[in-house]
Write a protein that holds these residues in place. Sequence first.
Motif, PDB file in Angstrom:
ATOM      1  N   THR A  96       0.835  -1.203   0.000  1.00 31.69           N
ATOM      2  CA  THR A  96       0.000   0.000   0.000  1.00 31.69           C
ATOM      3  C   THR A  96       0.868   1.251   0.000  1.00 31.69           C
ATOM      4  O   THR A  96       0.625   2.201  -0.754  1.00 31.69           O
ATOM      5  CB  THR A  96      -0.934   0.008   1.223  1.00 31.69           C
ATOM      6  OG1 THR A  96      -1.760  -1.148   1.196  1.00 31.69           O
ATOM      7  CG2 THR A  96      -1.809   1.253   1.232  1.00 31.69           C
ATOM      8  N   ALA A  97       1.895   1.249   0.843  1.00 29.98           N
ATOM      9  CA  ALA A  97       2.810   2.385   0.883  1.00 29.98           C
ATOM     10  C   ALA A  97       3.507   2.573  -0.458  1.00 29.98           C
ATOM     11  O   ALA A  97       3.662   3.702  -0.946  1.00 29.98           O
ATOM     12  CB  ALA A  97       3.839   2.185   1.997  1.00 29.98           C
TER      13      ALA A  97
ATOM     14  N   ALA B  21       3.970   5.385  -5.834  1.00 30.41           N
ATOM     15  CA  ALA B  21       3.954   5.399  -7.291  1.00 30.41           C
ATOM     16  C   ALA B  21       3.203   6.608  -7.832  1.00 30.41           C
ATOM     17  O   ALA B  21       3.435   7.050  -8.963  1.00 30.41           O
ATOM     18  CB  ALA B  21       3.320   4.112  -7.817  1.00 30.41           C
ATOM     19  N   LEU B  22       2.311   7.164  -7.016  1.00 29.92           N
ATOM     20  CA  LEU B  22       1.568   8.363  -7.397  1.00 29.92           C
ATOM     21  C   LEU B  22       2.293   9.643  -6.966  1.00 29.92           C
ATOM     22  O   LEU B  22       1.761  10.738  -7.119  1.00 29.92           O
ATOM     23  CB  LEU B  22       0.172   8.332  -6.767  1.00 29.92           C
ATOM     24  CG  LEU B  22      -0.728   7.162  -7.195  1.00 29.92           C
ATOM     25  CD1 LEU B  22      -2.019   7.164  -6.383  1.00 29.92           C
ATOM     26  CD2 LEU B  22      -1.030   7.240  -8.692  1.00 29.92           C
ATOM     27  N   ASP B  23       3.511   9.480  -6.392  1.00 34.09           N
ATOM     28  CA  ASP B  23       4.319  10.604  -5.928  1.00 34.09           C
ATOM     29  C   ASP B  23       3.588  11.402  -4.850  1.00 34.09           C
ATOM     30  O   ASP B  23       3.638  12.633  -4.810  1.00 34.09           O
ATOM     31  CB  ASP B  23       4.693  11.526  -7.100  1.00 34.09           C
ATOM     32  CG  ASP B  23       5.925  12.385  -6.788  1.00 34.09           C
ATOM     33  OD1 ASP B  23       6.648  12.047  -5.830  1.00 34.09           O
ATOM     34  OD2 ASP B  23       6.143  13.390  -7.478  1.00 34.09           O
ATOM     35  N   ILE B  24       2.883  10.663  -3.956  1.00 34.42           N
ATOM     36  CA  ILE B  24       2.149  11.300  -2.862  1.00 34.42           C
ATOM     37  C   ILE B  24       2.966  11.266  -1.582  1.00 34.42           C
ATOM     38  O   ILE B  24       3.089  12.276  -0.881  1.00 34.42           O
ATOM     39  CB  ILE B  24       0.792  10.591  -2.631  1.00 34.42           C
ATOM     40  CG1 ILE B  24      -0.086  10.727  -3.874  1.00 34.42           C
ATOM     41  CG2 ILE B  24       0.086  11.175  -1.415  1.00 34.42           C
ATOM     42  CD1 ILE B  24      -1.360   9.911  -3.795  1.00 34.42           C
TER      43      ILE B  24
ATOM     44  N   GLN C 220       9.539   4.894  -2.921  1.00 36.31           N
ATOM     45  CA  GLN C 220       8.724   5.122  -4.102  1.00 36.31           C
ATOM     46  C   GLN C 220       9.343   4.397  -5.296  1.00 36.31           C
ATOM     47  O   GLN C 220      10.556   4.455  -5.488  1.00 36.31           O
ATOM     48  CB  GLN C 220       8.628   6.620  -4.393  1.00 36.31           C
ATOM     49  CG  GLN C 220       7.893   7.394  -3.313  1.00 36.31           C
ATOM     50  CD  GLN C 220       7.839   8.885  -3.597  1.00 36.31           C
ATOM     51  OE1 GLN C 220       8.685   9.411  -4.325  1.00 36.31           O
ATOM     52  NE2 GLN C 220       6.867   9.567  -3.034  1.00 36.31           N
ATOM     53  N   PRO C 221       8.536   3.693  -6.110  1.00 38.60           N
ATOM     54  CA  PRO C 221       9.093   2.899  -7.214  1.00 38.60           C
ATOM     55  C   PRO C 221       9.960   3.707  -8.169  1.00 38.60           C
ATOM     56  O   PRO C 221      10.956   3.197  -8.685  1.00 38.60           O
ATOM     57  CB  PRO C 221       7.836   2.354  -7.919  1.00 38.60           C
ATOM     58  CG  PRO C 221       6.792   2.337  -6.860  1.00 38.60           C
ATOM     59  CD  PRO C 221       7.077   3.529  -5.992  1.00 38.60           C
TER      60      PRO C 221
ATOM     61  N   GLY D 144      11.484  -5.595   9.121  1.00 37.97           N
ATOM     62  CA  GLY D 144      11.902  -5.265   7.762  1.00 37.97           C
ATOM     63  C   GLY D 144      11.500  -6.396   6.827  1.00 37.97           C
ATOM     64  O   GLY D 144      11.666  -7.570   7.141  1.00 37.97           O
ATOM     65  N   MET D 145      10.963  -6.036   5.669  1.00 35.79           N
ATOM     66  CA  MET D 145      10.560  -7.006   4.645  1.00 35.79           C
ATOM     67  C   MET D 145      10.995  -6.497   3.284  1.00 35.79           C
ATOM     68  O   MET D 145      10.994  -5.290   3.034  1.00 35.79           O
ATOM     69  CB  MET D 145       9.038  -7.211   4.649  1.00 35.79           C
ATOM     70  CG  MET D 145       8.469  -7.841   5.890  1.00 35.79           C
ATOM     71  SD  MET D 145       6.672  -8.162   5.728  1.00 35.79           S
ATOM     72  CE  MET D 145       6.691  -9.438   4.461  1.00 35.79           C
ATOM     73  N   ARG D 146      11.362  -7.409   2.426  1.00 33.53           N
ATOM     74  CA  ARG D 146      11.750  -7.033   1.062  1.00 33.53           C
ATOM     75  C   ARG D 146      10.532  -7.051   0.136  1.00 33.53           C
ATOM     76  O   ARG D 146       9.629  -7.879   0.267  1.00 33.53           O
ATOM     77  CB  ARG D 146      12.825  -7.965   0.505  1.00 33.53           C
ATOM     78  CG  ARG D 146      14.160  -7.805   1.225  1.00 33.53           C
ATOM     79  CD  ARG D 146      15.308  -8.402   0.448  1.00 33.53           C
ATOM     80  NE  ARG D 146      16.568  -8.200   1.130  1.00 33.53           N
ATOM     81  CZ  ARG D 146      17.316  -7.122   1.024  1.00 33.53           C
ATOM     82  NH1 ARG D 146      16.945  -6.133   0.205  1.00 33.53           N
ATOM     83  NH2 ARG D 146      18.451  -7.003   1.684  1.00 33.53           N
ATOM     84  N   LEU D 147      10.546  -6.111  -0.815  1.00 36.32           N
ATOM     85  CA  LEU D 147       9.554  -6.075  -1.881  1.00 36.32           C
ATOM     86  C   LEU D 147      10.286  -6.235  -3.213  1.00 36.32           C
ATOM     87  O   LEU D 147      11.428  -5.791  -3.352  1.00 36.32           O
ATOM     88  CB  LEU D 147       8.792  -4.741  -1.885  1.00 36.32           C
ATOM     89  CG  LEU D 147       7.886  -4.445  -0.682  1.00 36.32           C
ATOM     90  CD1 LEU D 147       7.294  -3.053  -0.818  1.00 36.32           C
ATOM     91  CD2 LEU D 147       6.783  -5.472  -0.578  1.00 36.32           C
TER      92      LEU D 147
END
Length: 281
Positions: free
Chosen positions: A160-161, A166-169, A219-220, A275-278
């Motif tokens: 979600t984060a 990705a929307l630059d929010i 952010q991606p 901590g978790m990896r994406l």
Amino acid sequence: MAKMAGRLTIFAGTGALVPHVVEAALAAGYKVQVLTLAPREAIAGVKMGSVDLDNPLGIIWSLKVFRTSHIIMAGGIDLPDKARAGLIRFANGNAAPGEGVAETPIGDAALAALAKVLKKMAGADLVGVHELSPDLLAGEGVLAGPGFDDAPAAAFALETARAIGALDIGQAAVVSGRRIIAVEDIGGTDALIDRVGALRARGSTGTGSAPLILAKARQPQQSGFVDLPSIGPQTVERCAAAGIAVIAVEAGQSLVLQRAALVEAAARLGISVIGMRLDHD
């Protein structure tokens, strides 16, 4: 990082990251100049100056006079809309979108755009905080506090984060189970946590069996040399006050500041920090 000759300019925002970066840079053998983007107390052993965001050419001059070889951005930076729009115009050679240049986001991406222009005009290399201080990067697993065994919930929070990023929010979100409670906006992470605390005080959330989870993810589209997500002991304290029981950060892409103090606060307040990896495409 191995010792090396270089002249490092640090664009400094707010928070505890800046003095850590200064200390690491001096230890690595850099001559250091700090250009502040927010009011800060003087830091011993370095040249300090302030940045006028309405005068980008003045920023270039400061880099040239110092003979900057490397640039790093550290700390929280709050840019008003006028400054963000001005930086984007400067990055595009004073051409507005529609005048032969593509539309450019003016959220946190404005900082990355500015950094790239500074690199080009000053002939300096961009350095990420994690390159200078790899010890700050969050690892995988339990980082502090009690364990948390609902990995799918933490992964949902981080995704979600990442989606709002990705929307630059922003970089953060709060969820409960599979329910999105709130996301970070221009107010930043502290304001997000406070909003969740207010919702909990009204009984709107935090009353079920699923704990509230604060997640922070990169952010991606974000370059690693600008504004990686970060947490510190103040984050733990604030989450505890708001009724948030778990903090999940993206491993390898987030910074853990004042780690010893964070571990102490998490143990004292019973806050799980993991901590978790994406997977980044």
